[in-house]
Design an enzyme around this catalytic site. Structure first.
Site, PDB file in Angstrom:
ATOM      1  N   TYR A 191      50.842  30.211  47.545  1.00 43.98           N
ATOM      2  CA  TYR A 191      50.090  28.999  47.866  1.00 43.98           C
ATOM      3  C   TYR A 191      50.718  27.759  47.244  1.00 43.98           C
ATOM      4  CZ  TYR A 191      46.480  32.589  48.578  1.00 43.98           C
ATOM      5  OH  TYR A 191      45.794  33.705  48.969  1.00 43.98           O
TER       6      TYR A 191
ATOM      7  N   HIS B  43      35.414  38.346  47.239  1.00 45.82           N
ATOM      8  CA  HIS B  43      35.198  38.950  45.924  1.00 45.82           C
ATOM      9  C   HIS B  43      36.230  38.507  44.897  1.00 45.82           C
ATOM     10  CE1 HIS B  43      37.144  42.206  48.540  1.00 45.82           C
ATOM     11  NE2 HIS B  43      38.132  41.634  47.876  1.00 45.82           N
TER      12      HIS B  43
END
Length: 453
Positions: free
Chosen positions: A257, A171
């Site tokens: 990340y 989502h």
């Protein structure tokens, strides 16, 4: 139109309830069977009671079954959902605490970085067992809808090594879409987006308000002027400023990340907000998980009471699962962003990796929009993660400790913080701490250790 849906990891009470309420809101689905399976009999009983009450109150013909026998739950299921977290909080704690000893500071640790890679090792070992059962007892036209993280690695393993038709669902794109609309000060349904990349590193490469294209400068000004987003999303805003494109994931997710924002402990506070874990707090999601792990037990009577409300009062969510099943079964088309094997979907990422990009669903299946080319900087950050994912998936499938260590070594944030010797020692420590969930490494406990020195 009767069919059987099996949910692996159905003991995630709140999430399972939401997914099932969405599905049961489709009128044509009232006669389906929903088979729940989990390793926790207690959680399984709790969610089964909620769903049975929902079905009874709404006068549906839906059959709800529950069993700890996974294979029995899967037998005959056309659709399967996977929502598991292998190792639970106990393993999750070591995903965060052990890397932190070596200077690897994570907020979430569920996608890549040291924690996400080890989470993938645990999850893939289980995923291959799920896939074996699916191949053996489900009909040939089955579809696995994977909600489990690390999304790309789990989906990659299921498709390439599990031999199961799989789509990964998240989502993140919807949440970012909602946030962009809020920053612009307009309703979400007036904003259209094209988002493409890899899961949790997906990029809004085209944003339109009532057909008018929103460029970087307008979007950047909107975020910088917003009283909350300007202080909660500092990493995302900085990346938007430099790359020219906004990323799907939260400040805490995105910061781990990349190699630039969490590598110096003293500078991390400059990039995060501590008013909520998702904005970058060290170990924030672990703290949140610990605090909320038993919330559904204390709130269970309330949830059971809420199940007495008819489904006509349920506001269907924008989770993809129910909309995909509705499109496949009824032919009513649905547009969303899905995790699939790349092929030709994104031209400047490898064909074998798992990408998240726009697609349409109807009776003919999930059909991706092909030929998307990412902006070069966006593609570069995705490529770095894809290389790590490929090594990590293969290591999980083969039990190759050396390859696992190389995957961690090449992780952007780990590589910005650790020496090779530290990576080897960190992985050895994590393998020992998580041995009970890593059967693929049981026969090779010491392989590659000497190379650390």
């Amino acid at each position: 139109m009767p069919f059987k849906l099996a949910i692996i990891g159905a003991g995630s009470v709140g999430f399972t309830r939401k997914l099932c309420a969405d599905i049961l809101s489709v009128p044509e689905f009232e006669g389906i069977e929903i088979a729940l399976t989990d390793i926790s009999p207690q959680n399984l009983d709790m969610i089964a009671r909620i769903l049975r009450r929902t079905v009874e109150v709404s006068g549906l013909k839906t059959r709800i079954t529950a069993t700890t026998d996974r294979r029995r739950a899967l037998e005959g299921a056309k659709y399967i959902m996977n929502t598991v977290r292998i190792g639970g909080v106990e393993a999750f704690e070591t995903d965060i605490s052990i890397p932190l000893k070596y200077g690897v500071d994570q907020c979430v640790g569920d996608t890549i970085c040291a924690g996400g890679i080890m989470y993938g090792q645990r999850g893939i070992a289980a995923m291959l067992d799920f896939c074996r059962d699916i191949r053996e007892v489900c009909p040939p036209d089955h579809l696995l809808l994977n909600y489990a993280n690390p999304m790309a690695m789990m989906t990659w393993a299921a498709i390439e090594h599990g031999g199961v038709n799989t789509v990964g669902l998240c989502h993140g794109v919807q949440n970012g879409h909602r946030q962009i609309a809020a920053a612009l000060g307009v309703p979400m349904d007036e904003v259209d987006i094209v988002c493409s990349g890899i899961n949790h590193q997906t990029w809004y490469i085209d944003i339109r308000h009532k057909g008018r294209k929103i460029g970087r400068d307008e979007l950047l000004a909107a975020f910088e002027a917003h009283p909350l987003f300007s202080r909660q999303e500092k990493v995302r805003i900085d990346v938007l400023r430099r790359f020219g494109f906004y990323s799907t994931e939260s400040n805490g997710h995105l910061s781990e990340y990349l190699p630039w924002y969490r590598k110096r402990r003293e500078e991390i506070p400059d990039w995060i907000s501590t008013d909520d874990w998702i904005h970058g707090e060290t170990g924030g999601y672990l703290r949140h998980t610990r605090e909320s792990r038993n919330w559904f037990e204390t709130e269970y009577p309330t949830m059971l009471k809420e199940a007495e409300r008819p489904l006509s009062e349920w506001k269907r969510t924008d989770e993809h699962a129910s909309h995909i099943l509705e499109a496949l079964e009824t032919g009513r088309p649905y547009r969303g962003h899905f995790n699939v094997r790349n092929g030709g979907t994104i031209t400047n990422l490898p064909a074998d990796c798992i990408v998240e990009s726009p697609g349409w669903v109807d009776r003919f299946g999930i059909n991706m929009v092909e030929g998307v080319t990412l902006p070069l900087a966006c593609a570069a950050t995705c490529q770095a993660s894809v290389d790590v994912q490929r090594m990590a998936v293969r290591a999980a499938v083969t039990g190759d400790v050396d390859l696992l260590k190389l995957a961690v070594l090449h992780d952007p944030l780990v590589g910005a913080v650790c020496t090779p010797a530290e990576v080897w020692a960190m992985v050895d420590e994590m393998l020992a701490a998580q041995a009970q969930w890593l059967p693929q490494y049981a026969s090779r406990p010491g392989r590659g250790r000497a190379a650390a020195h």
